[in-house]
Design an enzyme around this catalytic site. Structure first.
Site, short mmCIF file in Angstrom:
data_model
loop_
_atom_site.label_atom_id
_atom_site.label_comp_id
_atom_site.label_asym_id
_atom_site.label_seq_id
_atom_site.Cartn_x
_atom_site.Cartn_y
_atom_site.Cartn_z
N GLU A 305 86.99 -8.35 50.72
CA GLU A 305 86.07 -7.31 50.31
C GLU A 305 85.44 -6.61 51.51
OE1 GLU A 305 83.52 -9.66 47.67
OE2 GLU A 305 84.86 -9.20 46.01
N ASP A 386 87.79 -14.14 39.67
CA ASP A 386 86.40 -14.24 40.10
C ASP A 386 85.47 -14.75 39.00
OD1 ASP A 386 84.27 -14.02 41.79
OD2 ASP A 386 84.04 -11.86 41.62
N GLU A 414 76.92 -15.20 37.04
CA GLU A 414 77.16 -13.80 37.41
C GLU A 414 77.80 -12.97 36.29
OE1 GLU A 414 79.45 -13.35 40.99
OE2 GLU A 414 79.73 -11.22 40.70
#
Ligand code: NAG
Ligand code: NAG
Ligand code: NAG
Ligand code: NAG
Ligand code: NAG
Ligand code: NAG
Ligand code: NAG
Ligand code: NAG
Ligand code: NAG
Length: 891
Positions: A305, A386, A414
């Site tokens: 990322e 993820d 998350e």
């Protein structure tokens, strides 16, 4: 929403703020009756000041006093004058020194293990090391707090040496704060204003909680690391954190930024093979160990990322990891190197059917297995993407044979509701850890790979991303703490006889009480919560469908295509899913050992819950299990899952006044469960509307877009309000809401009104208002029936829930308030008055007038039913009645 909370003060016990979590040492019923089964004194063998043994003694004194009201004396082994009963506390080594004959009677312990023997009030708590002694003491106290004083002996060894938590704490955020990335429980307990906090009380309290569940290290800073963590001043600060951890046997770990030699050290390069870079890291590492001789090691996120890494210089990931391994080696430290490596800039869905971020980890690590030094451990997220609600196990676990691996689990929710939704994760983790990867066609459960047994390795284990914050609840929600507790218990013994439900029940007893009903209700809600969340978010392995470009929180399925992050569904008018087959797709299925690869290659051998992960199929494709079409399964699952969430507030209310359910925690939990029930409906309607719109295929049961109790705000008579087209369209009922139109302030208030339709006869109703609570102001609303104010509320959820804030009118901010038992006469006028604030224009989507006997009736029905079924299995909860219940719950 708070107006929903009716509390009878009577019967509710003293307020608790959650700080002590499961270590409350609350007095149990009939405490005095246990006194003669408890030690009267504690004999310490070798407790130096500040050692974990000293901590163990303090905890025993405090715990036995708290749980039973019994004071115990502490004495050294040498000057003990034989009390009636005693707890002997120390290391095996010290015990054998003073009792040479005892050696043969003691079981084999590995590092951090403990031996515990209870015999008519005499207790032996021996650790393989000092930390193990503390673990033994906590284990004994946990049994006591659950009312268990029976005689037994037990040797307990951890399954794996690495049992870490990761905190994604930022030292600095916009120059002032210490925030926590993907944290929903407040700011960092470690950092503030670019420095380590002066007051580290919370850090010590955190270490205490972690030690009680066997966690032995904390990586204190974000994997997206700030090079300034390594200034002299901050290294001194890190040493202070390590000092408050040490009495709990918790070691400090540190995330590093790969480019630090350049950005902080002023070198022209950060090439891992450059001599000046190597010696820069050696210098940093040496000076950290001078301050923190027992530092656990490093965690590195590289070439991911946009983060720098060895590949910046065309070096391998092994070159990068070994750079740190060699600096750490003389000090006995280890490096956890993250496998979460991918280059999002190379992903383009439009151009390439075969592009797939899921392929990246194996792609980058294959061929490197024999190149890592022996103190390198690869830290691998459980799934290839993820932390989604459902992913297959990462195939990388089957590719690294010589190199140690640790699994990265996310305790912080998350993608899973950000602690504003109850989602108990242990059932998912248990499924992952027991999953058989069939390496070389041999049994290869993930847990046996992590503990090193399967491939004969020494190093391996667990990394849990916890992200606690300054909130007294730690994670922002009392119920979410079952996830932290379960993480520790699973890391200690994943394959133990403890089921996800068994772990949960321990936690409930310690956190609330052993009251039968408290146990049953929280168990039932928690065990239903992951399947329910999967149902009302993303099904069949499609991912969670959260807004991937914003908060990873509310629904926005369109964001899951065309984005540059490689999280795609490839949904079009006819079909959906990622084709990850070898024959025609991205080839990802081929990364698994052959028997699994063959299974995942074909839709009719792929488990239904991963169908859309591996295959691109028409919406009319039929599932193996239910023979439903994919689209009908979406509809049904969203109705069923959101209906399950509707039962949570009612279930929780049935605990009011029960033992251990104090007023403060009762209210806090009820508020969140009520919010979740409302947001589950937002999810249901958004996803169903979106895919109905995309596919054009109607719901066989006629529910989607057919909400007969609903009145759209834009259809009312508006004064100072105007219709507004919401984006994404599916985040509003009828794709529009209304917003105020006269600017700011109290004179800018707007009003919507309607004469209630003919089907609303005189009677009592539950009136629900769906509105949007954006993080850019605190609008207020009033609901009126004729001249009677039914209730008012304020749009300040963003200050209460801790989820990612959003400034938009969308699926993240859509929410709902319900007023129960409202008296309405035929022909009544309903009005909503909204007062904008800041930039928030008091948005309203729709009102539902739910006839008596519908929502509340369903709740009463459930409560009544619960008295009958609560004693049966939790599965009874998700039985066939869900379907019929779902079909009536069309609010
Ligand atoms: C007692 O503790 C000290 C300090 O931790 C240690 O050096 C010593 O070896 C211990 N003695 C025994 C018998 O374990
Ligand atoms: C990177 O390394 C590969 C293999 O060693 C080599 O073929 C390639 O030319 C290198 N590229 C650069 C930009 O140095
Ligand atoms: C904890 O967070 C909740 C919600 O985020 C909030 O209501 C409460 O005031 C916070 N408490 C503390 C002590 O930070
Ligand atoms: C992918 O390629 C298409 C066609 O060239 C282009 O329009 C689009 O912007 C690209 N998307 C990304 C995320 O690079
Ligand atoms: C095979 O891949 C192509 C894209 O290359 C896709 O359009 C097609 O639907 C796939 N075929 C099947 C049977 O899945
Ligand atoms: C599945 O449903 C379809 C459509 O109703 C039907 O034709 C088919 O026979 C069913 N298959 C099975 C195995 O029940
Ligand atoms: C999830 O959805 C399925 C399919 O509709 C249903 O059978 C199941 O009971 C649901 N489970 C929960 C907990 O909502
Ligand atoms: C909204 O209200 C909260 C308290 O509920 C307050 O802390 C905050 O400053 C207010 N925000 C704005 C933008 O007025
Ligand atoms: C409303 O108030 C905010 C400050 O709270 C200000 O920034 C904004 O410009 C105001 N908007 C209007 C339309 O007056």
């Amino acid at each position: 929403m708070r107006s929903l909370v009716f509390l009878a003060a009577i019967g509710l016990t003293a307020a608790e703020d959650g700080l002590n979590a499961w270590l409350r040492y609350a007095r149990i019923d009939g405490a005095r009756g246990y006194h003669n089964k408890l030690p009267s004194a504690i004999v310490t063998l070798n407790a130096t000041q500040g050692s974990p043994i000293q901590t163990a003694v303090n905890e025993l004194v405090q715990g036995i006093d708290g749980i039973f009201g019994k004071k115990v004396a502490v004495t050294g082994a040498d000057k003990r004058h034989r009390p009636m009963t005693a707890a002997t506390v120390g290391t095996v080594h010290a015990f054998v020194d003073s009792n040479p004959g005892a050696a043969n009677d003691l079981p084999e312990l590995v590092e951090d293990g403990f031996y515990l023997k209870v015999s008519r009030g005499n207790v032996l708590i021996l650790g393989q090391n000092e930390r193990g002694t503390l673990y033994g003491a906590f284990h004994y106290l946990s049994l006591l707090a659950q009312g268990n004083v029976s005689d037994f002996s037990l040797a307990s060894n951890p399954d794996a040496p690495i049992r870490w938590v990761n905190q994604w704490d930022n030292m600095q955020d916009g120059g002032t704060h210490g925030s926590v990335e993907r944290g929903y429980g407040g700011d960092s307990i470690f950092f503030w204003d670019g420095k380590v906090r002066e007051d580290l009380t919370r850090a010590a309290q955190y270490a205490r909680l972690l030690a009680s569940i066997g966690i032995n290290a904390v990586v204190v800073n974000n994997v997206n690391a700030d090079a300034k963590t390594l200034t002299e001043e901050n290294m001194d600060g890190l040493a202070r954190i390590a000092d408050v951890f040490r009495p709990y046997g918790v070691q400090l770990g540190l995330s590093l930024n790969f480019a630090s030699p350049q950005t902080l050290g002023g070198l022209p390069t950060f090439d891992p093979l450059d001599e000046t870079v190597i010696s820069w890291w050696r210098g940093i590492t040496d000076s950290l160990y001078r301050r923190i001789p027992d530092m656990a090691g490093y965690l590195v996120k590289a070439n991911s990322e946009g983060q720098p890494g060895p590949m910046t210089y065309n070096r391998t990931l092994a070159d990068g990891a070994n750079l740190f391994a060699r600096a750490l080696k003389p000090h006995g430290g280890i490096i956890l190197f993250r496998a979460f490596v991918y280059d999002h800039r190379s992903l383009n869905q439009t151009l390439d059917w075969k592009a797939d971020r899921a392929n990246a980890a194996v792609h980058y690590f294959d061929g490197l297995d024999d190149q890592f030094d022996d103190n390198v451990v690869i830290q691998i997220k459980y799934g290839p993407i993820d932390f989604q609600v459902r992913e297959p196990v990462s195939p990388l676990f089957a590719h690294l044979i010589k190199t140690g691996t640790a699994i990265e689990l996310q305790i912080s929710q998350e993608y899973l509701g950000q602690q504003a939704h109850l989602v108990y994760l242990a059932p998912m983790w248990k499924e992952i850890l027991s999953f058989d990867l069939r390496v070389d066609d041999q049994p290869s459960p993930v847990s046996s790979i992590l503990n090193g047994k399967r491939f004969g390795r020494k190093l391996g284990g667990y990394a849990g991303v916890a992200n606690v914050g300054t909130n007294t609840t730690w994670l922002g929600s009392h119920l979410a703490m079952s996830n932290l507790y379960a993480y520790g218990r699973l890391a200690w013994g994943p394959a133990s006889s403890l089921s996800a439900e068994g772990i949960l029940q321990e936690w409930i007893k310690l956190t609330f009480s052993s009251d039968r009903k408290v146990l049953d209700v929280i168990t039932r809600m928690s065990m239903a919560s992951w399947p329910a969340y999967e149902n009302y978010t993303g099904n069949l392995g499609i991912q969670t469908l959260t807004d991937i470009l914003l908060g990873h929180y509310g629904p926005n399925p369109a964001s899951q295509d065309g984005n540059p992050w490689g999280q795609w569904t490839r949904a079009d008018a006819d079909s959906i899913g990622m084709d990850r087959t070898v024959w025609n797709g991205t080839g990802f299925a081929g990364q698994y050992p052959p028997s699994l690869a063959a299974q995942y290659e074909k839709p009719d051998t792929t488990p239904d819950n991963l169908l859309l992960w591996f295959h691109h199929v028409p919406y009319t494709h039929r599932l193996r299990g239910s023979n439903k079409t994919v689209i009908q399964h979406f509809y049904d699952a969203h109705y069923a899952g959101s209906a399950t969430a509707q039962t949570f507030p009612a279930l929780w209310r049935s605990l009011r006044g029960r033992k251990g359910v104090d007023r403060e925690r009762y209210e806090h939990v009820l508020f969140r469960l009520t919010y979740q029930a409302g947001h589950a409906l937002v999810w249901r309607d958004s996803i169903n509307t979106f895919y109905f719109n995309k596919s054009g295929i109607a719901d066989e049961l006629g529910r989607v877009n057919n909400n007969k109790y609903r009145i759209e705000a834009e259809d009312m008579q508006l004064d100072g309000y105007v219709p507004y087209a919401v984006s994404p369209f599916e985040a509003a009922s009828g794709s529009r809401c209304v917003v105020t139109s006269r600017g700011n302030g109290t004179d800018a208030r707007g009003e919507m009104r309607t004469v209630l339709p003919g089907w609303v006869k005189t009677g009592r109703y539950d009136v629900a208002v769906n509105y949007y609570d954006m993080a850019i102001g605190n609008s207020t609303w009033e609901l009126w029936i004729d001249d009677r104010l039914v209730g008012n509320w304020k749009g300040d959820l963003e200050y209460i829930l801790g989820k990612a804030p959003s400034p938009y009118i969308d699926g993240q901010t859509a929410t709902r308030v319900t007023f129960e038992g409202v008296k309405i006469r035929k022909g009544s006028v309903l009005r909503i008055v909204g007062t904008p604030d800041g930039l928030e224009p008091a948005p309203v989507d729709y009102v539902s007038i739910l006839p008596e006997g519908l929502s509340s009736g369903v709740k009463h029905f459930l409560i009544r039913r619960e008295n009958i079924v609560l004693k049966s299995s939790v599965d009874g909860f998700t039985d066939s009645s869900c379907g019929s219940r779902a079909s009536v719950l069309m609010f």
